[in-house]
Write an enzyme that holds these catalytic residues in place. Sequence first.
Site, short mmCIF file in Angstrom:
data_model
loop_
_atom_site.label_atom_id
_atom_site.label_comp_id
_atom_site.label_asym_id
_atom_site.label_seq_id
_atom_site.Cartn_x
_atom_site.Cartn_y
_atom_site.Cartn_z
N HIS A 1 -41.46 25.55 40.09
CA HIS A 1 -41.44 25.92 41.51
C HIS A 1 -42.11 27.29 41.69
O HIS A 1 -41.89 28.20 40.91
CB HIS A 1 -39.98 25.99 41.97
CG HIS A 1 -39.81 26.02 43.44
ND1 HIS A 1 -39.84 24.90 44.23
CD2 HIS A 1 -39.58 27.06 44.29
CE1 HIS A 1 -39.64 25.23 45.49
NE2 HIS A 1 -39.48 26.54 45.54
N ASP B 1 -40.18 21.33 38.34
CA ASP B 1 -39.63 22.14 39.42
C ASP B 1 -38.12 22.27 39.28
O ASP B 1 -37.41 21.27 39.27
CB ASP B 1 -39.98 21.49 40.76
CG ASP B 1 -39.77 22.41 41.95
OD1 ASP B 1 -38.79 23.18 41.95
OD2 ASP B 1 -40.60 22.34 42.88
#
Length: 230
Positions: A199, A168
């Site tokens: 993400h 992420d």
Amino acid sequence: MTDMLSIPTLDGASMPAYRAAPAGTPTAAIVVIQEIFGVNAGIRRKCDTLAEAGYLAIAPDLFWRITPGIELDPDVEPEMQRALNLMGQFDQDQGIRDIEAAIRIARGEGVAKVGAVGYCLGGRLAYMTAARTDVDASVGYYAVGIDGLLGEKHAIAKPLLLHIAGDDGFVDKDTQAAMHAGLDDHPKVTLEDYPGEDHGFATEFGKRRSDAAAALADRRTAAFFAEHLG
């Protein structure tokens, strides 16, 4: 059936929301908590899919106090920058109070239980919702900044599921490690990791989506809600 509704807020104002209802009596209600891009086509699709599964889904427009009705595309750079700017202006504590208002409206629809699911900023708010409201079960996808909220974990009394993207760009490895260290032994919290995913992997549309990871996370979410809201 889909429509827009107006939710009375706790401070006496009125907040717009998107609602998707199943054909028959809903199993439960789920508040869908937006990303920083507003209640856009992707969030509405999330609601529609939940309605197809038998839930009443309500997505409050949490940016209504700043810019009502905003819909942004993360794949368009100026819109991404505008979304980041809106996030900087957003009062998260007030946002939780607005989510609480949506939960109250959902309970008034005759359902036995109400859940919440959020993405990105909404994932963070899902954690806060689990700690600060009477929601019956919550799910957060790639929640940001949870390491700074671990002091509230004692208040989480109902089941919470967090999906963590392993790569992420907004939640680094140290933050992920802190989440595991702080929450792995919590009896109400489950963490699921998705190695190599970035993400936004479960977005409905656009370049960020990763089909296999999104499908796995969504199956886990469906099973979680079936267990805790059914």
